[in-house]
Scaffold this motif. Structure first.
Motif, mmCIF file in Angstrom:
data_model
loop_
_atom_site.group_PDB
_atom_site.id
_atom_site.type_symbol
_atom_site.label_atom_id
_atom_site.label_comp_id
_atom_site.label_asym_id
_atom_site.label_seq_id
_atom_site.Cartn_x
_atom_site.Cartn_y
_atom_site.Cartn_z
ATOM 1 N N ALA A 121 -52.421 -62.061 -9.291
ATOM 2 C CA ALA A 121 -52.529 -60.539 -9.765
ATOM 3 C C ALA A 121 -52.307 -60.526 -11.198
ATOM 4 O O ALA A 121 -51.370 -61.015 -11.981
ATOM 5 C CB ALA A 121 -51.734 -59.722 -8.992
ATOM 6 N N SER A 122 -52.862 -59.568 -11.741
ATOM 7 C CA SER A 122 -52.637 -59.027 -13.294
ATOM 8 C C SER A 122 -51.221 -58.853 -13.437
ATOM 9 O O SER A 122 -50.804 -58.151 -12.848
ATOM 10 C CB SER A 122 -53.666 -57.985 -13.646
ATOM 11 N N GLU A 123 -50.650 -59.597 -14.722
ATOM 12 C CA GLU A 123 -49.348 -59.200 -14.846
ATOM 13 C C GLU A 123 -48.901 -57.675 -15.524
ATOM 14 O O GLU A 123 -49.863 -57.089 -15.880
ATOM 15 C CB GLU A 123 -49.048 -60.156 -15.678
ATOM 16 N N THR A 124 -47.789 -57.455 -15.268
ATOM 17 C CA THR A 124 -47.305 -56.236 -15.915
ATOM 18 C C THR A 124 -46.108 -56.604 -17.023
ATOM 19 O O THR A 124 -45.388 -57.576 -16.768
ATOM 20 C CB THR A 124 -46.787 -55.057 -14.916
ATOM 21 N N PRO A 125 -45.793 -55.814 -17.956
ATOM 22 C CA PRO A 125 -44.628 -56.088 -18.621
ATOM 23 C C PRO A 125 -43.411 -56.369 -17.990
ATOM 24 O O PRO A 125 -43.128 -55.446 -17.321
ATOM 25 C CB PRO A 125 -44.735 -54.795 -19.890
ATOM 26 N N GLY A 126 -42.762 -57.499 -18.444
ATOM 27 C CA GLY A 126 -41.550 -57.675 -17.904
ATOM 28 C C GLY A 126 -41.592 -58.656 -16.623
ATOM 29 O O GLY A 126 -40.856 -59.138 -16.066
ATOM 30 N N ALA A 175 -43.710 -61.938 -19.025
ATOM 31 C CA ALA A 175 -45.010 -61.027 -19.803
ATOM 32 C C ALA A 175 -44.410 -60.048 -20.667
ATOM 33 O O ALA A 175 -43.486 -59.149 -20.308
ATOM 34 C CB ALA A 175 -45.828 -60.318 -18.758
ATOM 35 N N SER A 176 -44.838 -59.792 -21.820
ATOM 36 C CA SER A 176 -44.675 -58.933 -22.733
ATOM 37 C C SER A 176 -45.681 -57.739 -23.255
ATOM 38 O O SER A 176 -46.951 -58.341 -23.184
ATOM 39 C CB SER A 176 -44.313 -59.486 -24.118
ATOM 40 N N GLY A 177 -45.129 -56.737 -23.408
ATOM 41 C CA GLY A 177 -46.292 -55.468 -23.278
ATOM 42 C C GLY A 177 -45.951 -54.971 -24.806
ATOM 43 O O GLY A 177 -46.931 -54.389 -25.270
ATOM 44 N N ALA A 178 -45.384 -55.812 -25.687
ATOM 45 C CA ALA A 178 -45.166 -55.503 -27.061
ATOM 46 C C ALA A 178 -46.560 -56.065 -27.834
ATOM 47 O O ALA A 178 -47.400 -56.940 -27.342
ATOM 48 C CB ALA A 178 -43.819 -56.032 -27.680
ATOM 49 N N GLY A 179 -46.850 -54.992 -28.973
ATOM 50 C CA GLY A 179 -48.244 -55.526 -29.562
ATOM 51 C C GLY A 179 -47.674 -56.174 -30.939
ATOM 52 O O GLY A 179 -46.629 -56.711 -30.986
ATOM 53 N N GLY A 180 -48.541 -56.551 -31.874
ATOM 54 C CA GLY A 180 -48.379 -57.095 -33.052
ATOM 55 C C GLY A 180 -48.184 -58.638 -33.072
ATOM 56 O O GLY A 180 -47.900 -59.237 -33.800
ATOM 57 N N LEU A 181 -48.917 -59.200 -32.000
ATOM 58 C CA LEU A 181 -49.113 -60.746 -31.946
ATOM 59 C C LEU A 181 -49.971 -60.981 -32.717
ATOM 60 O O LEU A 181 -51.185 -60.433 -33.133
ATOM 61 C CB LEU A 181 -49.428 -60.847 -30.387
ATOM 62 N N GLN A 217 -53.529 -64.680 -29.706
ATOM 63 C CA GLN A 217 -52.295 -64.653 -28.736
ATOM 64 C C GLN A 217 -52.475 -63.258 -27.771
ATOM 65 O O GLN A 217 -52.869 -62.286 -28.449
ATOM 66 C CB GLN A 217 -51.250 -64.847 -29.187
ATOM 67 N N VAL A 218 -51.950 -63.222 -26.757
ATOM 68 C CA VAL A 218 -51.815 -62.064 -26.011
ATOM 69 C C VAL A 218 -50.608 -62.339 -25.061
ATOM 70 O O VAL A 218 -50.138 -63.376 -24.898
ATOM 71 C CB VAL A 218 -53.148 -62.012 -24.760
ATOM 72 N N GLY A 219 -49.795 -60.976 -24.682
ATOM 73 C CA GLY A 219 -48.465 -60.902 -24.373
ATOM 74 C C GLY A 219 -48.633 -61.130 -22.888
ATOM 75 O O GLY A 219 -47.819 -61.646 -22.188
ATOM 76 N N ALA A 220 -49.490 -60.482 -21.949
ATOM 77 C CA ALA A 220 -49.618 -60.383 -20.602
ATOM 78 C C ALA A 220 -51.134 -60.735 -20.140
ATOM 79 O O ALA A 220 -52.213 -60.292 -20.858
ATOM 80 C CB ALA A 220 -49.334 -58.817 -20.093
ATOM 81 N N ILE A 221 -51.042 -61.375 -19.221
ATOM 82 C CA ILE A 221 -52.238 -61.900 -18.565
ATOM 83 C C ILE A 221 -52.961 -60.887 -17.531
ATOM 84 O O ILE A 221 -52.345 -60.577 -16.466
ATOM 85 C CB ILE A 221 -52.313 -63.169 -17.653
ATOM 86 N N SER A 222 -53.556 -59.785 -18.180
ATOM 87 C CA SER A 222 -54.196 -58.758 -17.331
ATOM 88 C C SER A 222 -55.650 -58.317 -17.926
ATOM 89 O O SER A 222 -55.562 -58.354 -19.232
ATOM 90 C CB SER A 222 -53.144 -57.601 -17.330
ATOM 91 N N ALA A 223 -56.213 -57.775 -17.060
ATOM 92 C CA ALA A 223 -57.586 -57.028 -17.475
ATOM 93 C C ALA A 223 -57.363 -56.197 -18.555
ATOM 94 O O ALA A 223 -58.115 -55.891 -19.588
ATOM 95 C CB ALA A 223 -58.257 -56.551 -16.244
ATOM 96 N N ALA A 224 -56.246 -55.129 -18.534
ATOM 97 C CA ALA A 224 -56.176 -54.225 -19.345
ATOM 98 C C ALA A 224 -55.805 -54.773 -20.975
ATOM 99 O O ALA A 224 -56.308 -54.186 -21.879
ATOM 100 C CB ALA A 224 -55.025 -53.282 -18.948
ATOM 101 N N ARG A 262 -44.581 -65.389 -7.469
ATOM 102 C CA ARG A 262 -44.629 -64.549 -5.898
ATOM 103 C C ARG A 262 -45.269 -63.201 -6.203
ATOM 104 O O ARG A 262 -45.282 -62.900 -7.445
ATOM 105 C CB ARG A 262 -43.345 -64.342 -5.494
ATOM 106 N N PRO A 263 -45.705 -62.647 -5.333
ATOM 107 C CA PRO A 263 -46.257 -61.041 -5.539
ATOM 108 C C PRO A 263 -44.983 -60.271 -5.993
ATOM 109 O O PRO A 263 -43.956 -60.572 -5.669
ATOM 110 C CB PRO A 263 -46.667 -60.826 -4.188
ATOM 111 N N ASP A 264 -45.341 -59.170 -6.476
ATOM 112 C CA ASP A 264 -44.296 -58.124 -6.941
ATOM 113 C C ASP A 264 -43.891 -57.713 -5.844
ATOM 114 O O ASP A 264 -44.401 -57.417 -4.593
ATOM 115 C CB ASP A 264 -44.848 -56.910 -7.728
ATOM 116 N N ASP A 265 -42.042 -57.214 -5.766
ATOM 117 C CA ASP A 265 -41.555 -56.935 -4.481
ATOM 118 C C ASP A 265 -41.718 -57.796 -3.272
ATOM 119 O O ASP A 265 -41.639 -57.371 -2.069
ATOM 120 C CB ASP A 265 -42.165 -55.390 -4.118
ATOM 121 N N SER A 266 -41.730 -59.070 -3.327
ATOM 122 C CA SER A 266 -41.740 -59.816 -2.113
ATOM 123 C C SER A 266 -40.665 -60.958 -2.339
ATOM 124 O O SER A 266 -40.496 -62.136 -1.483
ATOM 125 C CB SER A 266 -43.055 -60.689 -2.304
#
Length: 284
Positions: free
Chosen positions: A144-149, A153-159, A163-170, A201-205
């Motif tokens: 599944a798409s990653e979320t920051p943390g 995965a990093s949600g910070a910009g300025g890379l 480069q990209v911090g998180a592997i997600s469609a957003a 693993r999936p989140d919350d699992s």
């Protein structure tokens, strides 16, 4: 002796105790059920990960959207590799490195993010092997798409560019000129000497910090219930002891009527000099 239980003061104490104990027990049971659910999710995720390695790969479209049931399943997709990006600050085998992420342009027009492998050290386009040319078929674990943390995965910009911090469609939709699947794949076998990235693993699992917080809250609520019962019996015992002392004429100083007071002050029944009958005073 126990008639005091019918007084307004004790009615309030009894009602408070009768309400507090069930609430504490209910909340403790609910927290315990949350912990048990997380334990079951952990077992299910472990079993799914083991089964997924044995199962044959299925077409990507049949596994979307990604949820707890399909996360980690082996998926296959065909297409042509497009733009390549680097995902920094990813740990593997206690070392820090980066993922090599390449977009796979499928026949449907969308792009599937594919992690072709991991390399140690700082992100460098020179280190990352070039993606194969022509049509390719990829097989790997669906994620599944990653979320920051999550998973570093990093949600910070300025890379830096590329480069990209998180592997997600957003995150990727702003970096590539085509639509992106809300999922990604990590290859079973890494390309060109890179290390394969294991599926997460999936989140919350898993048995993470939140799971053990639920277990801690369970203990706290049950302790609160026990404390309420303990305090009720302590107050009851104190009241009974005072009633017995009152029957024996043993009263604490300044508290002749027990908890709550209300009695006459000590010596109130004795007449002072000013209260005596003037007629009874001898004349000198």
């Amino acid at each position: 002796m126990y008639r005091f239980l019918l007084t307004p003061r004790w009615w309030a104490i009894n009602v408070l105790a009768l309400l507090a104990v069930p609430v504490c027990v209910f909340m403790g049971s609910w927290q315990l059920s949350r912990f048990e659910d997380r334990v079951q999710d952990h077992r299910t995720a472990t079993e799914q990960a083991t089964e997924a390695k044995k199962e044959a790969a299925r077409p990507l479209a049949s596994l979307l959207p990604v949820d707890k049931a399909t996360s980690g399943k082996r998926a296959t997709a065909k297409g042509h590799y497009g733009r390549q990006l680097l995902v920094p600050d990813r740990e593997l085998e206690d070392r820090t490195g980066f993922y090599v992420l390449t977009m796979l342009r499928t026949d449907g027009g969308k792009a599937l993010p594919v992690v072709r492998g991991w390399l140690p050290g700082s992100p460098s386009a020179a280190k990352a092997p070039t993606a194969p040319k022509g049509e390719v078929t990829v097989t790997g674990a669906l994620q599944a798409s990653e979320t920051p943390g999550q998973n570093g995965a990093s949600g910070a910009g300025g890379l830096p560019a590329g480069q990209v911090g998180a592997i997600s469609a957003a995150s990727l939709v702003n970096l590539v000129p085509y639509d992106v699947y809300d999922a990604w794949v990590t290859l079973d076998t890494a390309d060109s000497g890179m290390t394969a990235v294991p599926a997460s693993r999936p989140d919350d699992s898993g048995l993470d910090l939140r799971a053990f917080q639920n277990l801690g809250y369970t203990g706290e609520w049950f302790v609160f219930a026990g404390f309420v019962v303990f305090m009720w019996f302590r107050l009851l015992r104190r009241e009974v002891e005072f009633q017995r002392d009152a029957e024996l004429g043993i009263l604490p100083d300044g508290d002749p009527e027990g908890p709550g007071g209300g009695g006459e002050p000590e010596g109130a029944g004795e007449a002072g000099p000013r209260d005596q009958d003037p007629a009874s005073t001898p004349v000198r």
